[in-house]
Scaffold this motif. Structure first.
Motif, PDB file in Angstrom:
ATOM      1  N   UNK A 109       0.833  -1.209   0.000  1.00  0.00           N
ATOM      2  CA  UNK A 109       0.000   0.000   0.000  1.00  0.00           C
ATOM      3  C   UNK A 109       0.864   1.255   0.000  1.00  0.00           C
ATOM      4  N   UNK A 110       1.973   1.223   0.722  1.00  0.00           N
ATOM      5  CA  UNK A 110       2.891   2.368   0.737  1.00  0.00           C
ATOM      6  C   UNK A 110       3.507   2.566  -0.648  1.00  0.00           C
ATOM      7  N   UNK A 111       3.902   1.484  -1.282  1.00  0.00           N
ATOM      8  CA  UNK A 111       4.501   1.577  -2.620  1.00  0.00           C
ATOM      9  C   UNK A 111       3.529   2.191  -3.618  1.00  0.00           C
ATOM     10  N   UNK A 112       2.259   1.963  -3.450  1.00  0.00           N
ATOM     11  CA  UNK A 112       1.250   2.491  -4.378  1.00  0.00           C
ATOM     12  C   UNK A 112       0.963   3.973  -4.195  1.00  0.00           C
ATOM     13  N   UNK A 113       1.531   4.613  -3.177  1.00  0.00           N
ATOM     14  CA  UNK A 113       1.262   6.031  -2.925  1.00  0.00           C
ATOM     15  C   UNK A 113       2.047   6.956  -3.843  1.00  0.00           C
ATOM     16  N   UNK A 114       3.089   6.452  -4.494  1.00  0.00           N
ATOM     17  CA  UNK A 114       3.894   7.285  -5.383  1.00  0.00           C
ATOM     18  C   UNK A 114       5.238   7.692  -4.815  1.00  0.00           C
ATOM     19  N   UNK A 115       5.540   7.304  -3.569  1.00  0.00           N
ATOM     20  CA  UNK A 115       6.840   7.664  -3.003  1.00  0.00           C
ATOM     21  C   UNK A 115       7.956   7.019  -3.825  1.00  0.00           C
ATOM     22  N   UNK A 116       9.123   7.631  -3.774  1.00  0.00           N
ATOM     23  CA  UNK A 116      10.258   7.140  -4.547  1.00  0.00           C
ATOM     24  C   UNK A 116      11.030   6.031  -3.837  1.00  0.00           C
ATOM     25  N   UNK A 117      11.052   6.090  -2.508  1.00  0.00           N
ATOM     26  CA  UNK A 117      11.808   5.126  -1.712  1.00  0.00           C
ATOM     27  C   UNK A 117      10.994   4.734  -0.486  1.00  0.00           C
ATOM     28  N   UNK A 118      11.230   3.515  -0.010  1.00  0.00           N
ATOM     29  CA  UNK A 118      10.630   3.049   1.236  1.00  0.00           C
ATOM     30  C   UNK A 118      11.754   2.507   2.107  1.00  0.00           C
ATOM     31  N   UNK A 119      11.870   3.050   3.307  1.00  0.00           N
ATOM     32  CA  UNK A 119      12.865   2.560   4.261  1.00  0.00           C
ATOM     33  C   UNK A 119      12.200   1.590   5.217  1.00  0.00           C
ATOM     34  N   UNK A 120      12.874   0.482   5.449  1.00  0.00           N
ATOM     35  CA  UNK A 120      12.343  -0.544   6.337  1.00  0.00           C
ATOM     36  C   UNK A 120      13.363  -0.791   7.442  1.00  0.00           C
ATOM     37  N   UNK A 121      13.201  -0.085   8.544  1.00  0.00           N
ATOM     38  CA  UNK A 121      14.124  -0.231   9.661  1.00  0.00           C
ATOM     39  C   UNK A 121      14.104  -1.617  10.271  1.00  0.00           C
ATOM     40  N   UNK A 122      12.989  -2.309  10.138  1.00  0.00           N
ATOM     41  CA  UNK A 122      12.868  -3.649  10.711  1.00  0.00           C
ATOM     42  C   UNK A 122      13.882  -4.620  10.120  1.00  0.00           C
ATOM     43  N   UNK A 123      14.400  -4.307   8.925  1.00  0.00           N
ATOM     44  CA  UNK A 123      15.424  -5.174   8.336  1.00  0.00           C
ATOM     45  C   UNK A 123      16.650  -5.284   9.233  1.00  0.00           C
ATOM     46  N   UNK A 124      16.917  -4.230   9.995  1.00  0.00           N
ATOM     47  CA  UNK A 124      18.087  -4.263  10.870  1.00  0.00           C
ATOM     48  C   UNK A 124      17.717  -4.332  12.350  1.00  0.00           C
ATOM     49  N   UNK A 125      16.755  -3.535  12.795  1.00  0.00           N
ATOM     50  CA  UNK A 125      16.499  -3.508  14.240  1.00  0.00           C
ATOM     51  C   UNK A 125      15.549  -4.598  14.728  1.00  0.00           C
ATOM     52  N   UNK A 126      14.866  -5.290  13.839  1.00  0.00           N
ATOM     53  CA  UNK A 126      13.934  -6.322  14.273  1.00  0.00           C
ATOM     54  C   UNK A 126      14.144  -7.657  13.570  1.00  0.00           C
ATOM     55  N   UNK A 127      15.312  -7.839  12.995  1.00  0.00           N
ATOM     56  CA  UNK A 127      15.582  -9.106  12.307  1.00  0.00           C
ATOM     57  C   UNK A 127      15.608 -10.240  13.330  1.00  0.00           C
ATOM     58  N   UNK A 128      14.947 -11.348  13.029  1.00  0.00           N
ATOM     59  CA  UNK A 128      14.948 -12.470  13.979  1.00  0.00           C
ATOM     60  C   UNK A 128      16.330 -13.114  14.044  1.00  0.00           C
ATOM     61  N   UNK A 129      16.612 -13.680  15.174  1.00  0.00           N
ATOM     62  CA  UNK A 129      17.894 -14.355  15.349  1.00  0.00           C
ATOM     63  C   UNK A 129      17.774 -15.812  14.937  1.00  0.00           C
ATOM     64  N   UNK A 130      18.885 -16.391  14.627  1.00  0.00           N
ATOM     65  CA  UNK A 130      18.940 -17.802  14.278  1.00  0.00           C
ATOM     66  C   UNK A 130      19.786 -18.478  15.360  1.00  0.00           C
ATOM     67  N   UNK A 131      19.188 -19.405  16.053  1.00  0.00           N
ATOM     68  CA  UNK A 131      19.882 -20.112  17.120  1.00  0.00           C
ATOM     69  C   UNK A 131      20.606 -21.309  16.526  1.00  0.00           C
ATOM     70  N   UNK A 132      21.903 -21.243  16.493  1.00  0.00           N
ATOM     71  CA  UNK A 132      22.680 -22.384  15.988  1.00  0.00           C
ATOM     72  C   UNK A 132      24.001 -22.434  16.722  1.00  0.00           C
ATOM     73  N   UNK A 133      24.607 -23.587  16.675  1.00  0.00           N
ATOM     74  CA  UNK A 133      25.923 -23.743  17.300  1.00  0.00           C
ATOM     75  C   UNK A 133      26.787 -24.591  16.388  1.00  0.00           C
ATOM     76  N   UNK A 134      28.047 -24.492  16.575  1.00  0.00           N
ATOM     77  CA  UNK A 134      28.977 -25.300  15.794  1.00  0.00           C
ATOM     78  C   UNK A 134      29.724 -26.213  16.765  1.00  0.00           C
TER      79      UNK A 134
END
Length: 139
Positions: A109-134
């Motif tokens: 819906x945001x993309x359809x408004x005509x804005x040139x760019x969309x910033x998504x902070x969740x890509x960095x501040x809310x990225x889920x963690x992956x629990x793994x061990x080696x």
């Protein structure tokens, strides 16, 4: 971000100027803040944070390169697009960046408004963690 098809437009505070409400207050107004930024660092792009359509309307006349449309809903984003294209035109006006509250549920819906760019902070501040061990086992 890049691996997922996104693009970083600013890596840090050194490669572009972002003017927010505190900067505007300290400079004595938005036009003065943009002018001071251009004078101090003419090689950097200047982005102005706008929280509502009144701020967008004023910022359009300051010569900023980009307007950061902060936490605006789709209706307000469409209004900012109409203001920019109606007053200064897309080719000569600043680019518009929607930011704040962007998620998978509303990005289309945001993309359809005509804005040139969309910033998504969740890509960095809310990225889920992956629990793994080696685990290493001796041979």
């Amino acid at each position: 971000v890049a691996a997922g098809g996104g693009q970083n437009h600013r890596m840090g505070l050194y490669d572009a100027i972002l003017i927010k409400e505190n900067h505007i207050a300290l400079a004595g107004g938005l036009a003065k803040a943009v002018h001071a930024s251009r004078t101090a660092h003419p090689e950097l792009s200047v982005e102005v944070e706008c929280r509502n359509l009144d701020e967008v309307a004023y910022a359009l006349g300051t010569g900023a390169d980009r307007l950061l449309l902060d936490n605006m809903d789709a209706e307000a984003l469409r209004g900012a697009f109409a203001l920019r294209d109606g007053e200064v035109g897309r080719e000569s006006g600043p680019t518009l960046e929607a930011s704040g509250g962007v998620g998978l549920d509303n990005v289309h819906a945001i993309a359809e408004t005509g804005v040139d760019f969309i910033s998504v902070g969740a890509l960095t501040h809310s990225a889920p963690t992956l629990d793994f061990s080696m685990l290493i086992e001796p041979a």
